[in-house]
Design a protein around this motif. Structure first.
Motif, mmCIF file in Angstrom:
data_model
loop_
_atom_site.group_PDB
_atom_site.id
_atom_site.type_symbol
_atom_site.label_atom_id
_atom_site.label_comp_id
_atom_site.label_asym_id
_atom_site.label_seq_id
_atom_site.Cartn_x
_atom_site.Cartn_y
_atom_site.Cartn_z
ATOM 1 N N GLU A 15 0.857 -1.183 0.000
ATOM 2 C CA GLU A 15 0.000 0.000 0.000
ATOM 3 C C GLU A 15 0.895 1.235 0.000
ATOM 4 N N ILE A 16 0.640 2.115 -0.948
ATOM 5 C CA ILE A 16 1.459 3.308 -1.112
ATOM 6 C C ILE A 16 0.615 4.542 -0.838
ATOM 7 N N MET A 17 1.091 5.386 0.052
ATOM 8 C CA MET A 17 0.404 6.640 0.360
ATOM 9 C C MET A 17 1.205 7.784 -0.252
ATOM 10 N N LEU A 18 0.637 8.422 -1.262
ATOM 11 C CA LEU A 18 1.263 9.570 -1.905
ATOM 12 C C LEU A 18 0.725 10.839 -1.249
ATOM 13 N N ILE A 19 1.601 11.623 -0.641
ATOM 14 C CA ILE A 19 1.181 12.763 0.170
ATOM 15 C C ILE A 19 1.782 14.044 -0.400
ATOM 16 N N ARG A 20 0.915 14.995 -0.718
ATOM 17 C CA ARG A 20 1.418 16.291 -1.183
ATOM 18 C C ARG A 20 1.721 17.182 0.019
ATOM 19 N N HIS A 21 2.810 17.925 -0.083
ATOM 20 C CA HIS A 21 3.202 18.841 0.993
ATOM 21 C C HIS A 21 2.091 19.856 1.285
ATOM 22 N N GLY A 171 2.817 17.702 -9.031
ATOM 23 C CA GLY A 171 3.125 17.161 -10.344
ATOM 24 C C GLY A 171 3.686 15.758 -10.283
ATOM 25 N N VAL A 172 4.482 15.494 -9.266
ATOM 26 C CA VAL A 172 5.047 14.146 -9.086
ATOM 27 C C VAL A 172 3.939 13.146 -8.805
ATOM 28 N N ILE A 173 2.997 13.519 -7.965
ATOM 29 C CA ILE A 173 1.892 12.617 -7.647
ATOM 30 C C ILE A 173 1.040 12.355 -8.881
ATOM 31 N N ARG A 174 0.734 13.386 -9.632
ATOM 32 C CA ARG A 174 -0.038 13.191 -10.871
ATOM 33 C C ARG A 174 0.684 12.195 -11.797
ATOM 34 N N TYR A 175 1.984 12.386 -11.933
ATOM 35 C CA TYR A 175 2.733 11.494 -12.822
ATOM 36 C C TYR A 175 2.744 10.062 -12.282
ATOM 37 N N VAL A 191 -4.890 16.934 -6.860
ATOM 38 C CA VAL A 191 -4.385 16.739 -5.503
ATOM 39 C C VAL A 191 -4.017 18.103 -4.928
ATOM 40 N N ILE A 192 -4.642 18.465 -3.819
ATOM 41 C CA ILE A 192 -4.409 19.763 -3.201
ATOM 42 C C ILE A 192 -3.342 19.636 -2.115
ATOM 43 N N PRO A 193 -2.738 20.748 -1.694
ATOM 44 C CA PRO A 193 -1.748 20.678 -0.620
ATOM 45 C C PRO A 193 -2.319 19.993 0.624
ATOM 46 N N GLY A 194 -1.523 19.109 1.191
ATOM 47 C CA GLY A 194 -1.947 18.401 2.396
ATOM 48 C C GLY A 194 -2.861 17.218 2.154
ATOM 49 N N GLN A 195 -3.042 16.824 0.896
ATOM 50 C CA GLN A 195 -3.909 15.686 0.574
ATOM 51 C C GLN A 195 -3.075 14.429 0.370
ATOM 52 N N ALA A 196 -3.668 13.277 0.696
ATOM 53 C CA ALA A 196 -3.017 11.987 0.486
ATOM 54 C C ALA A 196 -3.851 11.133 -0.457
ATOM 55 N N ILE A 197 -3.187 10.423 -1.335
ATOM 56 C CA ILE A 197 -3.818 9.486 -2.258
ATOM 57 C C ILE A 197 -3.266 8.094 -1.968
ATOM 58 N N LYS A 198 -4.163 7.148 -1.769
ATOM 59 C CA LYS A 198 -3.773 5.793 -1.386
ATOM 60 C C LYS A 198 -3.905 4.846 -2.574
ATOM 61 N N ILE A 199 -2.842 4.097 -2.838
ATOM 62 C CA ILE A 199 -2.822 3.166 -3.957
ATOM 63 C C ILE A 199 -2.355 1.795 -3.468
ATOM 64 N N ARG A 200 -3.043 0.755 -3.912
ATOM 65 C CA ARG A 200 -2.574 -0.607 -3.674
ATOM 66 C C ARG A 200 -1.897 -1.089 -4.948
ATOM 67 N N LEU A 201 -0.677 -1.553 -4.798
ATOM 68 C CA LEU A 201 0.115 -2.011 -5.928
ATOM 69 C C LEU A 201 0.304 -3.515 -5.823
ATOM 70 N N ASP A 202 -0.092 -4.247 -6.867
ATOM 71 C CA ASP A 202 0.028 -5.696 -6.893
ATOM 72 C C ASP A 202 0.880 -6.111 -8.083
ATOM 73 N N GLY A 203 1.781 -7.061 -7.862
ATOM 74 C CA GLY A 203 2.633 -7.513 -8.954
ATOM 75 C C GLY A 203 3.355 -8.799 -8.615
ATOM 76 N N ASN A 204 4.137 -9.272 -9.589
ATOM 77 C CA ASN A 204 4.862 -10.540 -9.412
ATOM 78 C C ASN A 204 6.360 -10.361 -9.590
ATOM 79 N N GLY A 205 6.838 -9.113 -9.511
ATOM 80 C CA GLY A 205 8.250 -8.854 -9.692
ATOM 81 C C GLY A 205 8.577 -8.377 -11.091
ATOM 82 N N GLU A 206 7.701 -8.621 -12.052
ATOM 83 C CA GLU A 206 7.942 -8.184 -13.425
ATOM 84 C C GLU A 206 6.906 -7.180 -13.902
#
Length: 216
Positions: A15-21, A171-175, A191-206
């Motif tokens: 689980e990745i939390m992308l947080i804007r300053h 801009g980094v979060i958008r990308y 994404v506004i200042p102080g906002q967090a976006i949560k992403i679940r990333l699933d994979g097999n290494g490739e």
């Protein structure tokens, strides 16, 4: 996105939390803010208090932060007890707007090169600014080395899905969202200042695929 990594064939998730300053004076004034290193407004402490509360019981398996002051200050506000273990990474900086740093739309709107850049930022570079390819390449490098190659066997303190926080810029979060989630364009994410976006990333290494999760 495909990469070479270990644990091929073994399904991994994180689980990745992308947080804007938080908000700076230039954000309020709608000035282009890239590599210029200014801090947060005093009111940002109140602005960031909901994130501090929401993360108060979270133990991050990995914590990454842009090396610019506004992100480091945000890190200290939202994760005061874990800020010391964060890894500062210049690859997480906002794009460098060059000679347009600190200027507003109204100041630039009659500039033909600016109009071209607005229409095709991947093809037009601000004067003395950072080309889109350089911006994309450094973020891709971070994604591949820090998010997709992250091994829960080495880093996780529990059997739960590893939790990774990234404190960075709009801009980094958008990308990142456009690279991690299928069919998401750069401008599809707001994404506004102080906002967090949560992403679940699933994979097999490739190969990996991301899904946006509800937060909070």
């Amino acid at each position: 996105m495909e990469i070479e990594a270990g644990h091929v064939g073994c399904l991994q998730s994180r689980e990745i939390m992308l947080i804007r300053h938080g908000t700076t004076a230039w954000n309020l004034e709608k000035r282009y803010l890239g590599h210029t290193d200014i801090g947060l407004l005093p009111e940002a402490e109140h602005e960031l208090s909901p994130l501090r509360e929401q993360f108060s019981n979270v133990i991050w398996d990995a914590l990454y932060c842009s090396d610019l002051l506004r992100c480091q200050q945000t890190l200290t506000q939202i994760a005061p007890t874990q800020a010391g273990k964060a890894k500062l990474d210049a690859r997480l900086r906002e794009i460098d707007f060059g000679q347009w740093e600190g200027l507003t739309y109204d100041q630039l709107k009659d500039n033909p090169q600016y109009r071209e850049w607005i229409d095709a930022p991947q093809e037009v570079t601000p004067p003395k600014g950072e080309p889109w390819k350089a911006f994309a390449d450094r973020i891709d490098s971070f994604i591949e080395k820090r998010l997709m190659s992250f091994s829960p066997i080495r880093h996780s303190r529990s059997i739960n899905v590893p939790k990774i926080a990234v404190i960075t810029h709009g801009g980094v979060i958008r990308y990142m969202v456009s690279r991690l989630i299928p069919n998401q364009g750069f401008w599809d994410t707001q994404v506004i200042p102080g906002q967090a976006i949560k992403i679940r990333l699933d994979g097999n290494g490739e190969s990996w695929v991301g899904t946006r999760l509800t937060f909070p």
